[in-house]
Design a protein around this motif. Structure first.
Motif, mmCIF file in Angstrom:
data_model
loop_
_atom_site.group_PDB
_atom_site.id
_atom_site.type_symbol
_atom_site.label_atom_id
_atom_site.label_comp_id
_atom_site.label_asym_id
_atom_site.label_seq_id
_atom_site.Cartn_x
_atom_site.Cartn_y
_atom_site.Cartn_z
ATOM 1 N N THR A 17 0.842 -1.198 0.000
ATOM 2 C CA THR A 17 0.000 0.000 0.000
ATOM 3 C C THR A 17 0.876 1.246 0.000
ATOM 4 O OG1 THR A 17 -0.162 0.030 2.414
ATOM 5 C CG2 THR A 17 -1.860 -1.190 1.220
ATOM 6 N N GLY A 18 0.308 2.332 -0.477
ATOM 7 C CA GLY A 18 1.017 3.611 -0.468
ATOM 8 C C GLY A 18 2.217 3.643 -1.401
ATOM 9 N N THR A 19 2.076 3.040 -2.581
ATOM 10 C CA THR A 19 3.226 2.900 -3.477
ATOM 11 C C THR A 19 3.493 4.109 -4.358
ATOM 12 O OG1 THR A 19 1.833 1.772 -5.087
ATOM 13 C CG2 THR A 19 3.087 0.393 -3.567
ATOM 14 N N SER A 20 2.722 5.172 -4.216
ATOM 15 C CA SER A 20 2.931 6.333 -5.084
ATOM 16 C C SER A 20 4.130 7.170 -4.659
ATOM 17 C CB SER A 20 1.676 7.198 -5.143
ATOM 18 O OG SER A 20 1.340 7.681 -3.870
ATOM 19 N N ARG A 21 4.715 6.876 -3.490
ATOM 20 C CA ARG A 21 5.877 7.658 -3.057
ATOM 21 C C ARG A 21 6.597 6.993 -1.893
ATOM 22 N NH1 ARG A 21 4.123 11.185 1.281
ATOM 23 N NH2 ARG A 21 1.925 10.807 1.631
ATOM 24 N N GLY A 24 6.549 3.168 0.431
ATOM 25 C CA GLY A 24 5.765 2.216 -0.349
ATOM 26 C C GLY A 24 6.386 1.941 -1.704
ATOM 27 N N ALA A 25 6.844 2.985 -2.388
ATOM 28 C CA ALA A 25 7.493 2.820 -3.695
ATOM 29 C C ALA A 25 8.788 2.039 -3.554
ATOM 30 C CB ALA A 25 7.751 4.183 -4.334
ATOM 31 N N HIS A 26 9.554 2.342 -2.525
ATOM 32 C CA HIS A 26 10.812 1.634 -2.294
ATOM 33 C C HIS A 26 10.561 0.144 -2.030
ATOM 34 C CE1 HIS A 26 14.891 0.883 -0.982
ATOM 35 N NE2 HIS A 26 14.393 0.274 0.073
ATOM 36 N N LEU A 27 9.598 -0.149 -1.171
ATOM 37 C CA LEU A 27 9.287 -1.550 -0.876
ATOM 38 C C LEU A 27 8.814 -2.297 -2.119
ATOM 39 C CD1 LEU A 27 7.470 -1.244 2.559
ATOM 40 C CD2 LEU A 27 9.684 -2.307 2.111
ATOM 41 N N ALA A 28 7.945 -1.666 -2.898
ATOM 42 C CA ALA A 28 7.458 -2.315 -4.112
ATOM 43 C C ALA A 28 8.615 -2.637 -5.050
ATOM 44 C CB ALA A 28 6.422 -1.426 -4.799
ATOM 45 N N ASN A 29 9.542 -1.708 -5.205
ATOM 46 C CA ASN A 29 10.702 -1.953 -6.062
ATOM 47 C C ASN A 29 11.589 -3.078 -5.524
ATOM 48 O OD1 ASN A 29 10.893 -0.216 -8.482
ATOM 49 N ND2 ASN A 29 10.558 1.405 -6.974
ATOM 50 N N ARG A 30 11.771 -3.118 -4.223
ATOM 51 C CA ARG A 30 12.580 -4.198 -3.632
ATOM 52 C C ARG A 30 11.919 -5.549 -3.845
ATOM 53 N NH1 ARG A 30 16.803 -3.465 -0.010
ATOM 54 N NH2 ARG A 30 16.928 -5.711 -0.349
ATOM 55 N N ALA A 40 0.316 -3.080 -6.420
ATOM 56 C CA ALA A 40 0.682 -1.795 -5.855
ATOM 57 C C ALA A 40 -0.544 -0.908 -5.705
ATOM 58 C CB ALA A 40 1.716 -1.119 -6.753
ATOM 59 N N GLN A 41 -0.937 -0.661 -4.459
ATOM 60 C CA GLN A 41 -2.082 0.212 -4.178
ATOM 61 C C GLN A 41 -1.578 1.639 -4.078
ATOM 62 O OE1 GLN A 41 -2.512 1.937 -1.012
ATOM 63 N NE2 GLN A 41 -4.354 2.928 -1.757
ATOM 64 N N ARG A 55 7.738 -2.049 -14.727
ATOM 65 C CA ARG A 55 8.478 -3.203 -14.206
ATOM 66 C C ARG A 55 7.576 -4.410 -13.978
ATOM 67 N NH1 ARG A 55 12.161 -2.453 -9.422
ATOM 68 N NH2 ARG A 55 12.876 -4.419 -10.309
ATOM 69 N N GLY A 56 6.255 -4.257 -14.197
ATOM 70 C CA GLY A 56 5.349 -5.389 -14.109
ATOM 71 C C GLY A 56 4.387 -5.386 -12.939
ATOM 72 N N ALA A 57 4.414 -4.349 -12.111
ATOM 73 C CA ALA A 57 3.473 -4.291 -10.987
ATOM 74 C C ALA A 57 2.057 -4.052 -11.505
ATOM 75 C CB ALA A 57 3.868 -3.174 -10.020
ATOM 76 N N VAL A 58 1.091 -4.639 -10.814
ATOM 77 C CA VAL A 58 -0.320 -4.385 -11.102
ATOM 78 C C VAL A 58 -0.745 -3.228 -10.197
ATOM 79 C CG1 VAL A 58 -2.669 -5.305 -10.956
ATOM 80 C CG2 VAL A 58 -0.804 -6.766 -11.757
ATOM 81 N N LEU A 59 -1.257 -2.152 -10.801
ATOM 82 C CA LEU A 59 -1.641 -0.964 -10.033
ATOM 83 C C LEU A 59 -3.122 -1.005 -9.691
ATOM 84 C CD1 LEU A 59 0.221 1.803 -12.068
ATOM 85 C CD2 LEU A 59 1.087 0.390 -10.195
ATOM 86 N N VAL A 60 -3.417 -0.679 -8.424
ATOM 87 C CA VAL A 60 -4.802 -0.641 -7.942
ATOM 88 C C VAL A 60 -4.997 0.676 -7.203
ATOM 89 C CG1 VAL A 60 -6.533 -1.739 -6.476
ATOM 90 C CG2 VAL A 60 -4.845 -3.148 -7.682
#
Length: 72
Positions: A17-21, A24-30, A40-41, A55-60
């Motif tokens: 959650t919170g992947t827009s910055r 959250g963005a760092h965790l999603a990339n890791r 990625a919410q 990179r292949g994440a599904v955005l919600v």
């Protein structure tokens, strides 16, 4: 990666959650770096989200700060 590929029992999956910055963005990339299928919410669209999608994440999109917005 499609939603169906994400749903495979052999793919390690994570919802971040919170992947827009920031964190959250760092965790999603890791997680992507480690081979996870990432869902990625986010609340508002940013350049970081575009990079995650590439990179292949599904955005919600969703606003978890509003309880009524979380109702199915």
């Amino acid at each position: 990666m499609s939603f169906e590929e994400h749903a495979s029992p052999t793919v390690r999956q994570v919802l971040v959650t919170g992947t827009s910055r920031n964190v959250g963005a760092h965790l999603a990339n890791r997680f992507l770096d480690d081979g996870f299928a990432v869902i990625a919410q986010y609340r508002s669209e940013t350049d970081e989200l575009k990079a995650l999608a590439e990179r292949g994440a599904v955005l919600v999109q969703g606003d978890f700060s509003d309880a009524s917005a979380c109702q199915a």
